[in-house]
Write an enzyme that holds these catalytic residues in place. Structure first.
Site, PDB file in Angstrom:
ATOM      1  N   CYS A  74       0.971  -1.037  -0.186  1.00 51.00           N
ATOM      2  CA  CYS A  74      -0.068   0.064  -0.112  1.00 51.00           C
ATOM      3  C   CYS A  74       0.979   1.110  -0.042  1.00 51.00           C
ATOM      4  CB  CYS A  74      -0.866  -0.114   1.247  1.00 51.00           C
ATOM      5  SG  CYS A  74      -2.042   1.597   1.247  1.00 51.00           S
TER       6      CYS A  74
ATOM      7  N   CYS B 291      -3.405   7.020  -4.856  1.00 45.98           N
ATOM      8  CA  CYS B 291      -3.011   5.548  -4.586  1.00 45.98           C
ATOM      9  C   CYS B 291      -1.578   5.178  -5.206  1.00 45.98           C
ATOM     10  CB  CYS B 291      -3.988   4.518  -5.543  1.00 45.98           C
ATOM     11  SG  CYS B 291      -3.666   3.027  -5.210  1.00 45.98           S
TER      12      CYS B 291
HETATM   13  O1  PYC Z   1      -1.931   3.841  -1.955  1.00 44.84           O
HETATM   14  O2  PYC Z   1      -1.208   2.022  -2.774  1.00 44.84           O
HETATM   15  C1  PYC Z   1      -2.052   2.662  -2.362  1.00 44.84           C
HETATM   16  C2  PYC Z   1      -3.353   2.150  -1.828  1.00 44.84           C
HETATM   17  C3  PYC Z   1      -4.085   0.692  -1.939  1.00 44.84           C
HETATM   18  C4  PYC Z   1      -5.209   0.934  -1.452  1.00 44.84           C
HETATM   19  C5  PYC Z   1      -5.611   2.033  -0.913  1.00 44.84           C
HETATM   20  N1  PYC Z   1      -4.316   2.768  -1.084  1.00 44.84           N
END
Ligand code: PYC
Length: 317
Positions: free
Chosen positions: A91, A241
């Site tokens: 993550c 993300c």
């Molecule tokens: O930042 O990789 C990330 C992530 C995955 C799910 C929520 N954030």
């Protein structure tokens, strides 16, 4: 009648708006050995994930980072990421949040560190008390321009890529990328996820593609793109993300649209941003670098009383 209370120490932060709950103390003893083996042991005690992430102590948006002793030499910490539905390989926003939290605790200083995760060692540069860059695991595009049919959307084309989790990346979002459309975007992404599974489109070894990304034009002049990222438990990522931006960088690299060291600024659906780039390792693999800001916001103890009917969270039926 006597009552016993279990105490779990946590620190909450947010990275570009996306929450991370670091479990500092009070997690089950997971023993020693590789982090992926300890993940398997934590999975066998799923009540712990449920109690710290699900309501009433958590929420669907929270990603947990269970701190463990590292197994790989030279790592500052081991970590297992958890969410409202299960366990994440990696993550990105969570690793940034963890680094800011460990710095806040005085456990790491500015400079380079490494975290031991279930999918490999992640290098972390603490650039300031609130600014961190991670060098993610090697990321790659598995399949290009895969066509699926999605209820209500018709024919949808996207790329399958790995950035520490599996993503389906769709260039043209079905709705404008703004908070006002989060419900519609979430429903559409959920249908895409189901269609991928039903139509047999998977990652390697049949792995489910459980993250979906829609892209559209950036809304600020110095960013290249805006995204909406749907996470496995149905929540959307408030940040751009980290693993999703890594998957994007891998696709751009494969298309020859981003050269090593070039900057890609990715906006999220709430307008927060990550600055991304990549290098090639000696075998030619894409190693993404994701930089973002995180802030600690709450610290305390989660309490589990043995007579609380929801000590293990409100578990979806
Ligand atoms: O930042 O990789 C990330 C992530 C995955 C799910 C929520 N954030």
């Amino acid at each position: 009648m006597s009552q016993t209370t279990e105490r779990i120490q946590f620190i909450d932060s947010h990275t570009a708006g996306e929450p991370t709950r670091v479990i500092v103390a009070g997690a089950p003893d997971l023993g020693a050995g590789p982090i992926r083996d300890r993940l398997a042991r934590l999975r066998a005690q799923d009540w712990f994930r449920q109690s710290v992430i699900l309501e009433p102590r958590g929420s669907d948006a929270v990603v947990g980072a269970v701190l463990c002793e590292p197994h790989e030499p030279g790592c500052a910490a081991g970590v297992i990421f958890i969410n409202n539905t299960g366990y994440l390989g990696m993550c990105g926003h969570g690793a940034i949040g963890l680094a800011v939290t460990l710095h806040h605790l005085g456990r790491i200083g500015l400079g380079r560190h490494a975290f031991d995760t279930p999918v490999g060692v992640v290098q972390v540069d603490v650039l300031g008390p609130n600014l961190v860059a991670i060098e993610n695991v090697a990321s790659y595009r598995l399949r290009q321009r895969v066509e699926i049919t999605v209820e209500g959307l018709g024919r949808v084309v996207g790329d399958v890529a790995w950035g520490g989790n599996w993503f389906f990346l769709i260039e043209s979002s079905p709705f404008p990328l703004g908070l006002v459309n989060v419900k519609e975007l979430t429903e559409a992404a959920d249908k895409v996820r189901r269609a991928l599974w039903d139509q047999g489109v998977t990652g390697t070894e049949g792995a489910e593609i459980d993250h979906v990304e829609f892209f559209g034009p950036a809304q600020t002049a110095d960013a290249q793109s805006r995204n909406f990222v749907y996470c496995p438990g149905g929540a959307y990522d408030r940040s751009p993300c980290g693993t999703g931006t890594s998957a994007k960088v891998a696709c751009l690299a494969a298309d020859g649209k981003l050269k090593p060291g070039e900057i890609w600024v990715q906006e999220s659906v709430i307008g927060s941003r990550f600055t991304a780039s990549y290098r090639l390792d000696p075998s030619g693999k894409v190693i993404p670098r994701i930089e973002g800001a995180a802030y600690v916001c709450t610290e305390g103890w989660l309490l589990r009383q043995d007579n609380d009917p929801f000590r293990n969270g409100i578990v979806p039926g």
